[in-house]
Scaffold this motif. Structure first.
Motif, PDB file in Angstrom:
ATOM      1  N   ASP A   1    -114.275 -33.260 -93.951  1.00 51.16           N
ATOM      2  CA  ASP A   1    -115.718 -33.549 -93.943  1.00 51.16           C
ATOM      3  C   ASP A   1    -116.365 -33.055 -95.237  1.00 51.16           C
ATOM      4  OD1 ASP A   1    -116.265 -34.747 -91.294  1.00 51.16           O
ATOM      5  OD2 ASP A   1    -115.523 -32.851 -90.531  1.00 51.16           O
ATOM      6  N   LYS A   2    -115.941 -31.893 -95.678  1.00 48.47           N
ATOM      7  CA  LYS A   2    -116.471 -31.329 -96.918  1.00 48.47           C
ATOM      8  C   LYS A   2    -116.112 -32.224 -98.107  1.00 48.47           C
ATOM      9  CE  LYS A   2    -116.057 -26.914 -97.385  1.00 48.47           C
ATOM     10  NZ  LYS A   2    -115.502 -25.553 -97.647  1.00 48.47           N
ATOM     11  N   MET A   3    -114.908 -32.777 -98.088  1.00 52.39           N
ATOM     12  CA  MET A   3    -114.480 -33.674 -99.170  1.00 52.39           C
ATOM     13  C   MET A   3    -115.345 -34.932 -99.215  1.00 52.39           C
ATOM     14  SD  MET A   3    -110.335 -33.556 -98.877  1.00 52.39           S
ATOM     15  CE  MET A   3    -109.393 -32.032 -98.989  1.00 52.39           C
ATOM     16  N   VAL A   4    -115.619 -35.504 -98.046  1.00 47.59           N
ATOM     17  CA  VAL A   4    -116.429 -36.727 -97.993  1.00 47.59           C
ATOM     18  C   VAL A   4    -117.836 -36.462 -98.517  1.00 47.59           C
ATOM     19  CG1 VAL A   4    -117.453 -38.454 -96.462  1.00 47.59           C
ATOM     20  CG2 VAL A   4    -115.091 -37.721 -96.109  1.00 47.59           C
ATOM     21  N   LYS A   5    -118.425 -35.348 -98.108  1.00 49.69           N
ATOM     22  CA  LYS A   5    -119.766 -35.000 -98.596  1.00 49.69           C
ATOM     23  C   LYS A   5    -119.770 -34.840-100.114  1.00 49.69           C
ATOM     24  CE  LYS A   5    -123.575 -31.720 -98.076  1.00 49.69           C
ATOM     25  NZ  LYS A   5    -123.785 -31.651 -99.543  1.00 49.69           N
ATOM     26  N   ALA A   6    -118.767 -34.168-100.644  1.00 50.42           N
ATOM     27  CA  ALA A   6    -118.683 -33.976-102.095  1.00 50.42           C
ATOM     28  C   ALA A   6    -118.522 -35.311-102.808  1.00 50.42           C
ATOM     29  CB  ALA A   6    -117.518 -33.045-102.433  1.00 50.42           C
ATOM     30  N   ALA A   7    -117.749 -36.230-102.217  1.00 53.98           N
ATOM     31  CA  ALA A   7    -117.553 -37.549-102.808  1.00 53.98           C
ATOM     32  C   ALA A   7    -118.865 -38.323-102.850  1.00 53.98           C
ATOM     33  CB  ALA A   7    -116.499 -38.328-102.036  1.00 53.98           C
ATOM     34  N   MET A   8    -119.631 -38.281-101.765  1.00 56.88           N
ATOM     35  CA  MET A   8    -120.913 -38.981-101.746  1.00 56.88           C
ATOM     36  C   MET A   8    -121.880 -38.387-102.764  1.00 56.88           C
ATOM     37  SD  MET A   8    -120.919 -41.626 -99.914  1.00 56.88           S
ATOM     38  CE  MET A   8    -122.681 -41.872-100.185  1.00 56.88           C
TER      39      MET A   8
ATOM     40  N   LYS B   1     -86.816 -18.985-112.582  1.00 56.17           N
ATOM     41  CA  LYS B   1     -87.917 -19.098-111.639  1.00 56.17           C
ATOM     42  C   LYS B   1     -88.839 -17.894-111.792  1.00 56.17           C
ATOM     43  CE  LYS B   1     -85.567 -21.766-108.020  1.00 56.17           C
ATOM     44  NZ  LYS B   1     -85.241 -21.839-106.559  1.00 56.17           N
ATOM     45  N   TYR B   2     -90.095 -18.085-111.430  1.00 53.11           N
ATOM     46  CA  TYR B   2     -91.026 -16.972-111.437  1.00 53.11           C
ATOM     47  C   TYR B   2     -90.704 -16.044-110.275  1.00 53.11           C
ATOM     48  CZ  TYR B   2     -93.787 -19.746-114.716  1.00 53.11           C
ATOM     49  OH  TYR B   2     -94.198 -20.467-115.802  1.00 53.11           O
ATOM     50  N   SER B   3     -90.669 -14.776-110.565  1.00 52.25           N
ATOM     51  CA  SER B   3     -90.330 -13.804-109.527  1.00 52.25           C
ATOM     52  C   SER B   3     -91.571 -13.386-108.740  1.00 52.25           C
ATOM     53  CB  SER B   3     -89.682 -12.569-110.163  1.00 52.25           C
ATOM     54  OG  SER B   3     -90.569 -11.951-111.077  1.00 52.25           O
ATOM     55  N   ASN B   4     -91.350 -13.050-107.468  1.00 54.59           N
ATOM     56  CA  ASN B   4     -92.414 -12.545-106.596  1.00 54.59           C
ATOM     57  C   ASN B   4     -93.593 -13.516-106.462  1.00 54.59           C
ATOM     58  OD1 ASN B   4     -90.983 -10.083-106.235  1.00 54.59           O
ATOM     59  ND2 ASN B   4     -91.800  -9.359-108.206  1.00 54.59           N
ATOM     60  N   VAL B   5     -93.317 -14.795-106.548  1.00 51.97           N
ATOM     61  CA  VAL B   5     -94.371 -15.812-106.395  1.00 51.97           C
ATOM     62  C   VAL B   5     -93.953 -16.787-105.304  1.00 51.97           C
ATOM     63  CG1 VAL B   5     -95.657 -17.677-107.486  1.00 51.97           C
ATOM     64  CG2 VAL B   5     -95.071 -15.650-108.821  1.00 51.97           C
ATOM     65  N   LYS B   6     -94.772 -16.914-104.282  1.00 52.87           N
ATOM     66  CA  LYS B   6     -94.473 -17.827-103.196  1.00 52.87           C
ATOM     67  C   LYS B   6     -94.955 -19.233-103.561  1.00 52.87           C
ATOM     68  CE  LYS B   6     -95.240 -18.634 -98.267  1.00 52.87           C
ATOM     69  NZ  LYS B   6     -95.913 -18.143 -97.030  1.00 52.87           N
ATOM     70  N   PRO B   7     -94.095 -20.244-103.433  1.00 55.49           N
ATOM     71  CA  PRO B   7     -94.511 -21.612-103.773  1.00 55.49           C
ATOM     72  C   PRO B   7     -95.678 -22.089-102.896  1.00 55.49           C
ATOM     73  CG  PRO B   7     -92.122 -21.477-103.548  1.00 55.49           C
ATOM     74  CD  PRO B   7     -92.686 -20.182-103.021  1.00 55.49           C
ATOM     75  N   ILE B   8     -96.554 -22.883-103.458  1.00 47.89           N
ATOM     76  CA  ILE B   8     -97.683 -23.478-102.749  1.00 47.89           C
ATOM     77  C   ILE B   8     -97.554 -24.994-102.806  1.00 47.89           C
ATOM     78  CG2 ILE B   8    -100.199 -23.762-102.722  1.00 47.89           C
ATOM     79  CD1 ILE B   8    -100.450 -21.002-103.920  1.00 47.89           C
ATOM     80  N   LEU B   9     -97.748 -25.655-101.694  1.00 47.15           N
ATOM     81  CA  LEU B   9     -97.662 -27.107-101.639  1.00 47.15           C
ATOM     82  C   LEU B   9     -98.897 -27.741-102.289  1.00 47.15           C
ATOM     83  CD1 LEU B   9     -96.395 -27.556 -97.962  1.00 47.15           C
ATOM     84  CD2 LEU B   9     -95.039 -27.677-100.063  1.00 47.15           C
ATOM     85  N   ILE B  10     -98.680 -28.872-102.954  1.00 44.37           N
ATOM     86  CA  ILE B  10     -99.772 -29.629-103.577  1.00 44.37           C
ATOM     87  C   ILE B  10     -99.877 -30.983-102.891  1.00 44.37           C
ATOM     88  CG2 ILE B  10    -100.733 -30.587-105.691  1.00 44.37           C
ATOM     89  CD1 ILE B  10    -100.540 -27.582-105.757  1.00 44.37           C
ATOM     90  N   ALA B  11    -101.056 -31.280-102.365  1.00 47.71           N
ATOM     91  CA  ALA B  11    -101.291 -32.555-101.692  1.00 47.71           C
ATOM     92  C   ALA B  11    -102.407 -33.320-102.390  1.00 47.71           C
ATOM     93  CB  ALA B  11    -101.658 -32.322-100.226  1.00 47.71           C
ATOM     94  N   VAL B  12    -102.505 -34.595-102.057  1.00 46.75           N
ATOM     95  CA  VAL B  12    -103.590 -35.451-102.538  1.00 46.75           C
ATOM     96  C   VAL B  12    -104.232 -36.108-101.323  1.00 46.75           C
ATOM     97  CG1 VAL B  12    -104.095 -37.626-103.712  1.00 46.75           C
ATOM     98  CG2 VAL B  12    -102.713 -35.892-104.849  1.00 46.75           C
ATOM     99  N   ASP B  13    -105.557 -36.093-101.248  1.00 43.63           N
ATOM    100  CA  ASP B  13    -106.299 -36.795-100.205  1.00 43.63           C
ATOM    101  C   ASP B  13    -107.192 -37.848-100.846  1.00 43.63           C
ATOM    102  OD1 ASP B  13    -105.681 -35.620 -97.534  1.00 43.63           O
ATOM    103  OD2 ASP B  13    -106.266 -33.767 -98.547  1.00 43.63           O
ATOM    104  N   CYS B  14    -107.155 -39.064-100.291  1.00 46.98           N
ATOM    105  CA  CYS B  14    -107.913 -40.186-100.847  1.00 46.98           C
ATOM    106  C   CYS B  14    -109.105 -40.515 -99.959  1.00 46.98           C
ATOM    107  CB  CYS B  14    -107.022 -41.415-100.995  1.00 46.98           C
ATOM    108  SG  CYS B  14    -105.753 -41.256-102.264  1.00 46.98           S
ATOM    109  N   ILE B  15    -110.289 -40.486-100.542  1.00 44.63           N
ATOM    110  CA  ILE B  15    -111.534 -40.823 -99.850  1.00 44.63           C
ATOM    111  C   ILE B  15    -111.870 -42.257-100.249  1.00 44.63           C
ATOM    112  CG2 ILE B  15    -113.914 -40.109 -99.429  1.00 44.63           C
ATOM    113  CD1 ILE B  15    -113.003 -37.418-100.884  1.00 44.63           C
TER     114      ILE B  15
END
Length: 231
Positions: A131-138, A3-17
């Motif tokens: 809201d920012k995601m929707v604007k970027a999608a449009m 494992k990588y040392s001194n690295v905190k895991p970050i969650l990865i999500a997906v949002d669908c517009i």
């Protein structure tokens, strides 16, 4: 396992517009968030990427869970990773936008998520940075629609020219000159005129058209700019 040392895991999500068109209005599909914080507030449909999934696979799964749909137009938009975007844990979200025909799939919307369609101008305040995601999608859809015939993904198998023009006008939030639009869409060679008419709005009616799928596929990378000089 290393494992990588001194690295905190970050969650990865997906949002669908998820955008849909009912022949009159361009709409966005939203759900009510099921957990705190922001419980019962309106949200994009999203979820975390599974251990055995890639990003596209997670987006397709989420879309299938909500709408029962597969093989629809789905495009990766942007990654959002501000440290404070999710108050629970550090989460990076990769946004996707999808284009679907509401009339064809409205009965497949999953009630489990309290999903509801909203007209673009009536979208409520969304959680986090959605809201920012929707604007970027449009913004991306407007750019893409000027170059490629992606808006046909929102239409039923047969449609009228007024329905098609109304869709373009709603995407660009601006009126389009009728004569120029008809001339350009006819010159594109993408439409096949049908013998039947839609008489729901007038006695005279408007002829139905179908998309020439072979020409659609061939022209996808070199589409005529329908919106240029047509306003």
């Amino acid at each position: 396992m290393a494992k990588y040392s001194n690295v905190k895991p970050i969650l990865i999500a997906v949002d669908c517009i998820i955008f849909g068109y009912d022949g009159e209005h361009l709409k966005l599909l939203l759900v009510k968030r099921a957990i705190e914080p922001e419980k019962d507030k309106w949200s994009l449909m999203g979820g975390f990427v599974g251990d055995d999934e890639n990003l596209d696979g997670a987006a397709k799964r989420i879309l299938l869970e909500l709408t029962g749909l597969h093989d629809v137009y789905l495009e990766q938009l942007h990654a959002y990773g501000n440290p404070d975007r999710d108050p629970i844990e550090r989460t990076v979200s990769v946004a996707y936008f999808a284009l679907i025909d509401i009339n064809k799939y409205s009965k497949q919307i999953n009630d489990q998520y309290h999903a509801e369609w909203f007209k673009l101008k009536e979208i409520p305040k969304l959680i986090f940075d959605h809201d920012k995601m929707v604007k970027a999608a449009m913004d991306k859809i407007r750019y893409q629609a000027a170059l490629h015939p992606i808006l046909f993904e929102l239409l039923p198998k047969k449609f009228t020219i007024p329905q098609l023009q109304a869709l373009y006008e709603q995407v660009y939030d601006s009126p389009i000159d009728n004569r120029n639009f008809i001339r350009k869409i006819t010159a594109s060679g993408l439409l096949i005129k049908q013998t039947e008419k839609d008489k729901s709005n007038s006695r005279r009616g408007a002829f139905y058209f179908k998309l020439d799928k072979q020409k659609h596929k061939a022209q996808f990378q070199s589409f005529l700019n329908l919106t240029a000089k047509s306003k």
